[in-house]
Design an enzyme around this catalytic site. Structure first.
Site, PDB file in Angstrom:
ATOM      1  N   LYS A 165       1.399  12.610 -28.760  1.00  0.00           N
ATOM      2  CA  LYS A 165       1.343  11.189 -29.130  1.00  0.00           C
ATOM      3  C   LYS A 165       0.672  10.379 -28.019  1.00  0.00           C
ATOM      4  O   LYS A 165       1.186  10.298 -26.910  1.00  0.00           O
ATOM      5  CB  LYS A 165       2.762  10.633 -29.325  1.00  0.00           C
ATOM      6  CG  LYS A 165       2.749   9.215 -29.876  1.00  0.00           C
ATOM      7  CD  LYS A 165       4.006   8.442 -29.566  1.00  0.00           C
ATOM      8  CE  LYS A 165       3.935   7.702 -28.269  1.00  0.00           C
ATOM      9  NZ  LYS A 165       3.013   6.561 -28.265  1.00  0.00           N
ATOM     10  N   SER A 217       5.068   5.212 -17.504  1.00  0.00           N
ATOM     11  CA  SER A 217       5.778   4.360 -16.548  1.00  0.00           C
ATOM     12  C   SER A 217       7.104   4.991 -16.115  1.00  0.00           C
ATOM     13  O   SER A 217       7.634   5.882 -16.796  1.00  0.00           O
ATOM     14  CB  SER A 217       6.046   3.007 -17.210  1.00  0.00           C
ATOM     15  OG  SER A 217       6.876   3.205 -18.343  1.00  0.00           O
ATOM     16  N   GLU A 369       4.107  -1.333  -8.446  1.00  0.00           N
ATOM     17  CA  GLU A 369       2.792  -0.768  -8.754  1.00  0.00           C
ATOM     18  C   GLU A 369       1.964  -1.826  -9.484  1.00  0.00           C
ATOM     19  O   GLU A 369       2.318  -2.243 -10.580  1.00  0.00           O
ATOM     20  CB  GLU A 369       2.983   0.455  -9.665  1.00  0.00           C
ATOM     21  CG  GLU A 369       1.694   1.097 -10.073  1.00  0.00           C
ATOM     22  CD  GLU A 369       1.886   2.235 -11.076  1.00  0.00           C
ATOM     23  OE1 GLU A 369       2.750   2.148 -11.951  1.00  0.00           O
ATOM     24  OE2 GLU A 369       1.143   3.216 -10.954  1.00  0.00           O
TER      25      GLU A 369
HETATM   26  P1  NAD Z   1       4.328   3.600 -20.754  1.00  0.00           P
HETATM   27  O1  NAD Z   1       5.519   4.289 -20.166  1.00  0.00           O
HETATM   28  O2  NAD Z   1       4.505   2.219 -21.265  1.00  0.00           O
HETATM   29  O3  NAD Z   1       3.776   4.435 -21.996  1.00  0.00           O
HETATM   30  C1  NAD Z   1       3.344   5.770 -21.849  1.00  0.00           C
HETATM   31  C2  NAD Z   1       3.549   6.489 -23.164  1.00  0.00           C
HETATM   32  O4  NAD Z   1       4.943   6.598 -23.417  1.00  0.00           O
HETATM   33  C3  NAD Z   1       2.971   5.776 -24.376  1.00  0.00           C
HETATM   34  O5  NAD Z   1       2.506   6.756 -25.275  1.00  0.00           O
HETATM   35  C4  NAD Z   1       4.168   5.042 -24.936  1.00  0.00           C
HETATM   36  O6  NAD Z   1       4.047   4.749 -26.317  1.00  0.00           O
HETATM   37  C5  NAD Z   1       5.278   6.015 -24.675  1.00  0.00           C
HETATM   38  N1  NAD Z   1       6.605   5.446 -24.485  1.00  0.00           N
HETATM   39  C6  NAD Z   1       6.942   4.219 -24.018  1.00  0.00           C
HETATM   40  N2  NAD Z   1       8.279   4.102 -23.937  1.00  0.00           N
HETATM   41  C7  NAD Z   1       8.800   5.302 -24.311  1.00  0.00           C
HETATM   42  C8  NAD Z   1      10.118   5.817 -24.417  1.00  0.00           C
HETATM   43  N3  NAD Z   1      11.191   5.083 -24.102  1.00  0.00           N
HETATM   44  N4  NAD Z   1      10.275   7.093 -24.835  1.00  0.00           N
HETATM   45  C9  NAD Z   1       9.210   7.869 -25.130  1.00  0.00           C
HETATM   46  N5  NAD Z   1       7.928   7.419 -25.083  1.00  0.00           N
HETATM   47  C10 NAD Z   1       7.727   6.154 -24.661  1.00  0.00           C
HETATM   48  O7  NAD Z   1       3.182   3.679 -19.665  1.00  0.00           O
HETATM   49  P2  NAD Z   1       1.690   3.090 -19.772  1.00  0.00           P
HETATM   50  O8  NAD Z   1       1.762   1.631 -19.520  1.00  0.00           O
HETATM   51  O9  NAD Z   1       1.051   3.579 -21.013  1.00  0.00           O
HETATM   52  O10 NAD Z   1       0.971   3.829 -18.566  1.00  0.00           O
HETATM   53  C11 NAD Z   1       0.881   3.313 -17.283  1.00  0.00           C
HETATM   54  C12 NAD Z   1       1.857   4.025 -16.382  1.00  0.00           C
HETATM   55  O11 NAD Z   1       1.587   5.424 -16.398  1.00  0.00           O
HETATM   56  C13 NAD Z   1       1.707   3.601 -14.944  1.00  0.00           C
HETATM   57  O12 NAD Z   1       2.978   3.423 -14.358  1.00  0.00           O
HETATM   58  C14 NAD Z   1       1.014   4.788 -14.297  1.00  0.00           C
HETATM   59  O13 NAD Z   1       1.225   4.925 -12.925  1.00  0.00           O
HETATM   60  C15 NAD Z   1       1.573   5.918 -15.059  1.00  0.00           C
HETATM   61  N6  NAD Z   1       0.707   7.084 -14.949  1.00  0.00           N
HETATM   62  C16 NAD Z   1       1.145   8.156 -14.224  1.00  0.00           C
HETATM   63  C17 NAD Z   1       0.320   9.266 -14.043  1.00  0.00           C
HETATM   64  C18 NAD Z   1       0.771  10.465 -13.264  1.00  0.00           C
HETATM   65  O14 NAD Z   1       0.186  11.531 -13.436  1.00  0.00           O
HETATM   66  N7  NAD Z   1       1.776  10.363 -12.404  1.00  0.00           N
HETATM   67  C19 NAD Z   1      -0.951   9.267 -14.611  1.00  0.00           C
HETATM   68  C20 NAD Z   1      -1.364   8.151 -15.327  1.00  0.00           C
HETATM   69  C21 NAD Z   1      -0.516   7.064 -15.501  1.00  0.00           C
END
Ligand code: NAD
Length: 466
Positions: A165, A217, A369
């Protein structure tokens, strides 16, 4: 509208959600909302496909190489989707396609370790690695294809099947990737479904997958860990970063600063493993701030399709609003604007490359961040103090130390509490090198043999010979 891929078939949905082009701020596409019944279908297809898929590693290797070719052939269409949904400049968007191909090729060639612990007249004792079964994969919006393939390639080689997803902000390229995978791989081996965060929660809570691999996140990662814990699914969590960079007293400012800045603002500062706060010794501080400001001011910000664009917009409206608020709050709190300072006055989510000097340690731009093109430059007098401040947050993804004496820089780098520590470079990530975070930045690793093993579980095979 692009369709989901479930059991190798193209699947529409009764409902759709909007996809905004960050370069215009306008809705320019739609994507299907996966229904609960369709999610059940996807997991059932993945479970059924697993029986054949896990049985023949050579067939898996060949299929992965065919998939790398098919993705490469569809590169233009995939890059166009990425440009629309992320606002990335065309070269950065295009670069996700060879990343996918490379990850597939590297993993297609990797051995799944089988370790012999004892081989004598009385017994043969080996540790083999079995696939976990069905894997739920959840990805963010900053590198929709690349970060998907970090999960898909090792999971496939290990013999797992997948329900993937993408982020609701960036479903398009992943839906197209799903269609390509549906054509090349046996039905059900990789299924792609789209929807909101609630769909992510449904994946994590579904009874079928035995592992959730999540990039996103910290808040999302904690939620996934809690859901997975309820029925003891395995997790890999790649979460946020707030990477500290320390310049040593002997750092070459003129040579180092453009490299640090170029990395910090790569992809409009929207990557987990980028420099996000810079610690500079007193003696170098003024020169360093000036060098960062001059490099930032020279960056050409513009629409993704323009050949002169070096930095595109922020990729989502919430991210644009967050970066705007964090910068404004720091400036109101006394930070000095050495370059940039706020959004560009034009449609879309464009933000000026911004350097902030004299920022208080407690400012949110230091402590949290930012995930955008705003870089705080902090002053230090004592290297131990710099290390303590670098380690003072709950993040621990990467860090780097820059200096002429690489042994001295390396000794400081090893004191940083993070999954990867660099000397005179930052964010150099490779398919063969494990990558993961400590503290709130993650659980487990991706990439390398260690990342592959994360998609397996050990099985001891003990044969008695007497
Ligand atoms: P996000 O957590 O809002 O969403 C990421 C994904 O998770 C999306 O597909 C979202 O729909 C889904 N999601 C959201 N809440 C969820 C839940 N409670 N249960 C299951 N799925 C859920 O993050 P974002 O804003 O899309 O991405 C940015 C973040 O990702 C930043 O904090 C960044 O640092 C991190 N990131 C980390 C890495 C790494 O490898 N460590 C790489 C890229 C991005």
């Amino acid at each position: 509208m692009l369709t989901m891929t479930i059991n190798g078939a193209s699947v529409e949905s009764p409902a759709a959600f909007e996809v905004v082009n960050p370069a215009t701020g306008e809705v320019e596409a739609h994507a299907p909302v996966c229904t609960p019944a369709q999610l059940d279908d996807a997991f059932a297809a993945a479970a059924a496909a697993g029986r054949g898929w896990r049985s023949d590693v050579d067939a898996r290797r060949k299929a992965m190489l065919r998939l790398a070719e098919a993705i490469t052939a569809a590169g233009d269409a995939l890059a166009a989707d990425l440009i629309l949904e992320t606002g990335k400049p065309a070269p950065i968007a295009a670069s996700e396609v060879p990343i996918c191909a490379t990850w597939l090729q590297v993993y297609a060639d990797m051995e799944i370790p089988r370790v012999v612990l004892r081989d004598d007249a009385s017994a043969l004792i080996e540790v083999a690695h079995r696939p976990l079964g069905v894997v739920a994969a959840i990805t963010p919006w900053n590198f929709p294809l690349g970060l998907s393939m970090w999960k898909i390639a090792p999971a496939l080689l290990a013999g797992n099947t997948i329900v993937l997803k993408p982020s609701p902000f960036t479903p398009l390229a992943t839906l197209r990737l799903g269609q390509i995978m549906g054509e090349v791989l046996p039905p059900g081996v990789v299924n792609v479904v789209t929807g909101g965060d609630d769909l992510g929660r449904a994946l994590a809570a579904h009874p079928t997958p035995r592992k959730v691999t999540f990039t996103g996140s910290v808040a999302g990662g904690k939620s996934v860990a809690a859901a997975a814990g309820a029925d003891l699914k395995r997790v890999t969590l790649e979460l946020g970063g707030n990477d500290a960079v320390i310049l040593m007293g002997d750092a070459d400012v003129a040579a180092s600063v453009p490299k640090i800045l170029g990395t910090a603002f790569f992809n409009t500062g929207q990557a987990c493993a980028l420099p996000k706060r810079i610690y500079v010794p007193d003696a170098l501080y003024d020169d360093a701030v000036e060098a960062f400001a001059s490099a930032a001011s020279a960056i050409e910000v513009g629409p993704p399709g323009s050949a002169s664009t070096q930095m595109g917009p922020l990729s989502t409206r919430p991210q644009y609003e967050r970066v705007t608020a964090l910068a404004a709050e720091a400036i109101a709190g006394g930070a000095r604007v050495a370059a940039g300072g706020g959004p560009l006055d034009r449609p879309g989510f464009f933000f000026r490359p911004t350097i902030l000097a004299d920022v208080a340690d407690a400012a949110r731009i230091v402590d949290e961040e930012q995930f955008g093109p705003v870089l705080p430059i902090l002053r230090y007098s004592d290297i131990d103090d710099a290390v303590d401040r670098a380690n003072s947050t709950m993040f621990g993804l990467c860090g780097s130390v820059w200096g002429t004496d690489i042994d001295a820089a390396g000794a400081v780098a090893e004191r940083l509490e993070c999954g990867t520590t660099f000397v005179n470079t930052h964010a150099a990530l490779l398919p063969t090198v494990p990558f993961g975070g400590s503290k709130w930045s993650g659980v487990g690793v991706e990439n390398g043999v260690a990342g592959l093993l994360g998609f397996t579980e050990p099985q001891v095979v003990h044969t008695c010979r007497v």
